[in-house]
Design an enzyme around this catalytic site. Sequence first.
Site, PDB file in Angstrom:
ATOM      1  CG  ASN A  94      -1.839  -1.078   1.433  1.00 50.45           C
ATOM      2  OD1 ASN A  94      -2.143  -1.470   2.541  1.00 50.45           O
ATOM      3  ND2 ASN A  94      -2.322  -1.624   0.328  1.00 50.45           N
TER       4      ASN A  94
ATOM      5  CB  CYS B 229      -4.974  -0.900  -8.066  1.00 50.40           C
ATOM      6  SG  CYS B 229      -5.783   0.583  -8.664  1.00 50.40           S
TER       7      CYS B 229
ATOM      8  CB  CYS C 241      -2.531 -14.887 -12.416  1.00 53.41           C
ATOM      9  SG  CYS C 241      -4.013 -14.560 -11.460  1.00 53.41           S
TER      10      CYS C 241
ATOM     11  CG  ASP D  49     -10.366  -2.163  -3.847  1.00 50.97           C
ATOM     12  OD1 ASP D  49     -11.531  -2.461  -3.490  1.00 50.97           O
ATOM     13  OD2 ASP D  49      -9.356  -2.659  -3.317  1.00 50.97           O
TER      14      ASP D  49
END
Lengths: 470, 138
Positions: free
Chosen positions: A164, A282, A428, A224
């Site tokens: 963050n 993000c 992933c 988000d």
Amino acid sequence: MSITLIVPTVFRRHTDDQNEVHLEAGTVKEALDLLVARYPDVGRSIYSSAGRLRNFINVYVNEEDVRYADGEETRLEDGDRVLLVPAVAGGSLEEQPFSPESFARYSRHLIIPEVGVEGQRRLRDAKVLIVGAGGLGTPAATYLAAAGVGKIGLVDFDRVERSNLHRQVLYSEADIGRPKVQVAKRRLESVNPLITIDPLEVRLDSSNALEVVSQYDVVVDGTDNFPTRYLVNDACVLLHRPNVYASIFRFEGQASVFCAKDGPCYRCLYPEPPPAGVVPSCAEGGVLGVLPGIMGAVQASQVVNIILGKGTPLIGRLLLFDSLHSTFETLRLRKAPECPACGENPTIRGLIDYEAFCGVEPGATEFDISPDELKRKLDSGERLVLLDVREPFEYEICHLPGAKLIPLGELRARVNQLDTSDEIVVNCLSGVRSTQGAALLTEVGFRKVRNLAGGLRAWANDVDPTLQIY
Amino acid sequence: MGLRITERALADSMSHAEDVYPEECCGLLAARGGHVVGAIRVVNSHAGPKEDRYYIDPLVLGEEDRALASRGLGVAGIYHSHPDSPAAPSRFDLDRSFPWYLYVIISVVNGRAVVARAWKTGEGGDAPEEMEILVEAP
């Protein structure tokens, strides 16, 4: 222009018992001047001693507030009806006098004519809810706290993580692992001890959103993910709260003010969410650290405009910022008459299940394999093909031993490099792209495909803490 | 100086205050010839929490005002409630008051409307003056 000016019945004693006055006037100002010339006692009622229209007297032309047109210069046409009417308000909450400390702290605000003591008082009396204490929420909260917004609610149930810190500058290294809203409260109240921060360490959902949102005047959407974004939008529509929106991806940000009176809402722009996993977050796609700082500050400036009732907020406009090519643009947005939330015949009359609406199924799917289960299979020597669908530069940072790399974008063209008889575990970074990869393989005929739930991040967390996560 | 109001108008305003408790209610005092003869409920359009603030949409006020005018009545003032607070104007009430209106404030305690008091203010909300409420039949 022949127009009709309608005055409140309480003035009838000054206007020969008429509450409709017929005048010839080309602008609102001319109409008011003629009214006052004819009935001086009305002038004494509606004008301040400085000769300006008294505060809280509104003028409408055919039910449109002239403040949203050209004010007293608004032009009139034959047959227009000009309504002069007070905006009546009050309430039991006692206003606290301004302390000497406030005058010093806000002096640079107080000397701006558009703010002044009245505006600063409005900021102090305002209650703003910020959903998400992350990249957008923390800069928005910092500036709103410094500006003197009296009460700021911060909703977030996450803890501070090292990843963050490249953008959420309210937090520091020492805060890692601590609840964001608790850290934020301490920091923001030290930025401005005259205000209150409500730390709301909850997951906002359909069961609590209306209760939480109803306690505030304005909402800042710093979420988000799509389920929460639609949830915040719908709650704001239902409760008539302006929703100050922004979103960010890599180098690009967008912002708008939704759910304002007569303005569009988020669903007018995006009636349906994109299919789950198509638009990366993000965490999945990355973001330039400075970008949310800019967009969060844009949100804070919108909130200030709304609270002050000044300027032209981004109602019906979408601001686009491209930090890579250094451009700001605004696009017009229209309110959609068919919008299910704020249109003419709304079908959304309460909050719904947003996870299901956005196609995000909580919990495991039949595809999913947990890091622990994968570890057991590998340890027992089962033959598995590990397929990594990230980009090569990501693979360089870390990967599972022996994993085969085929980026998601190339997977369809390169499926012939895989064998349908193999058991394939797709991975992933966080599990989003691999879910799509696993779905694609299933679609083209692979039957033994699994998805590593939570991706390499979960693997590092549950199985191998030495894996270099980013 | 007193506020003349019918028993029914006063009772209607007080039951409105109880109905929307713990929020503030607001409405118009409809008058004819210096006598308040009706309490007209209006939606509290304050954008934030309504427990300690009220706002009357000016377009709603304009519409009600014209409807009353067509019946030979007019808006003489405004009533609103103070849930769990005294029936006296707050500084905010005074700052937002108009000298040409009468104001009735109803104190509601634990959901019961306990008292109504009437006020008139000077310019800029200065010198609030309490008015005796003179209840008339019916």
